[in-house]
Design an enzyme around this catalytic site. Sequence first.
Site, PDB file in Angstrom:
ATOM      1  N   ASP A   1      32.978  38.037  29.702  1.00 24.66           N
ATOM      2  CA  ASP A   1      33.938  37.233  30.453  1.00 24.66           C
ATOM      3  C   ASP A   1      35.091  36.851  29.526  1.00 24.66           C
ATOM      4  O   ASP A   1      34.934  36.844  28.303  1.00 24.66           O
ATOM      5  CB  ASP A   1      33.282  35.927  30.941  1.00 24.66           C
ATOM      6  CG  ASP A   1      32.376  36.153  32.144  1.00 24.66           C
ATOM      7  OD1 ASP A   1      32.644  37.071  32.924  1.00 24.66           O
ATOM      8  OD2 ASP A   1      31.406  35.385  32.285  1.00 24.66           O
TER       9      ASP A   1
ATOM     10  N   ARG B   1      37.261  44.771  33.536  1.00 25.72           N
ATOM     11  CA  ARG B   1      37.293  43.950  34.757  1.00 25.72           C
ATOM     12  C   ARG B   1      38.643  43.237  34.783  1.00 25.72           C
ATOM     13  O   ARG B   1      38.971  42.473  33.873  1.00 25.72           O
ATOM     14  CB  ARG B   1      36.154  42.941  34.709  1.00 25.72           C
ATOM     15  CG  ARG B   1      36.208  41.906  35.828  1.00 25.72           C
ATOM     16  CD  ARG B   1      35.088  40.890  35.680  1.00 25.72           C
ATOM     17  NE  ARG B   1      33.786  41.498  35.891  1.00 25.72           N
ATOM     18  CZ  ARG B   1      32.632  40.990  35.433  1.00 25.72           C
ATOM     19  NH1 ARG B   1      32.633  39.888  34.703  1.00 25.72           N
ATOM     20  NH2 ARG B   1      31.496  41.591  35.680  1.00 25.72           N
TER      21      ARG B   1
END
Length: 311
Positions: A137, A187
């Site tokens: 992340d 991502r």
Amino acid sequence: MLRRALLAASASHRVRGIVTAAPYTRDVVTRFVAGDTADDAIGVTRRLLAEGLLVSLDHLGEHTADPGQAAAVAEEYVRLLGRLSADGLASGGRAEVSVKLTAVGLGLRDHGEKTAAQNVARICAAAADAGTTVTLDMEDQAGVEPALRVLAELRPDFPDLGCVIQSYLRRSADDCAGLAVAGSRVRLCKGAYRAPDEVAFTRHSEVDRSYARCLRILLGGDGYPMLATHDPRLIKIAGIRADAVGRAPGSFEYQMLYGVRPAEQRRLASGGARMRVYVPYGSDWYGYLVRRLAERPANLAFFLRSLVSTG
Ligand code: FDA
């Protein structure tokens, strides 16, 4: 203004105390979080996989201040991956994991980056054994360079380690260009943190244009793009762009958050797209919840009701 205030609240211990004790907060939490335990996470994973969706599991928690706690978070992921594998849920990357570097030690006073990299390497090794992947992340802008360094350090051993790029940062198109290479998993999201104007776009329209630019770079490159957005316009642009560059449906995926636009998640999956749901679990849900509230005023009614009823 409201978004800024909420994001500031996400860092306040006093507000955290009020919100976590509020009676209605739990209703909001269960909409966005699978539950407190790994059992809850595995139950939700099983259900989503059965519906033809893919999953990325996030063990909630960030800003770990103690090396023992950072190691315990890594251990939690290793155990989770072992269970996903034993239950046949991880193979082929069907259920993978997402990891925040500050949860595994990045912010430690001594050797934070080294500790975080070692912990991520342990998680990657467990993921490889389970036949699945890890995605890092991305947190606030101070964490971008360390995250990209950890990625570069670990990819020779774990080539499918993925990372997040946030389109609200002015640097992101350049980062995408550097990462749009064979084997790389990126991502792309808009970004859920605050950053000064010098480094970040502040207007929604600029962030969206940057997202569209970045997705074109990623879809036109040789890596594996993971397009994380609920935005109907950007999802449409992604589909058109993927067709234009001849991307097969299995060569990229869409991603959305658990509890957000579930009908759209199913629509994309039933149309043949790879659609992954980001599923957080754990008891440390406060920061995650406030970021979700900050991005959607409609959710604020619940939030304000919780605050008022503590009075
Ligand atoms: P945005 O919030 O601008 O919404 C655009 C449009 O989408 C809305 O106008 C509406 O049409 C639709 N929409 C959005 N939410 C909806 C809802 N609840 N119900 C119905 N329609 C809705 N951020 C970060 O900084 N670091 C990270 O590592 C990650 N990781 C991550 C993983 C995954 C899989 C996702 C999906 C997101 C993240 N994020 C993130 C969060 C991300 O940066 C962003 O804050 C949210 O995804 C919200 O942005 P949207 O792209 O959905 O657009």
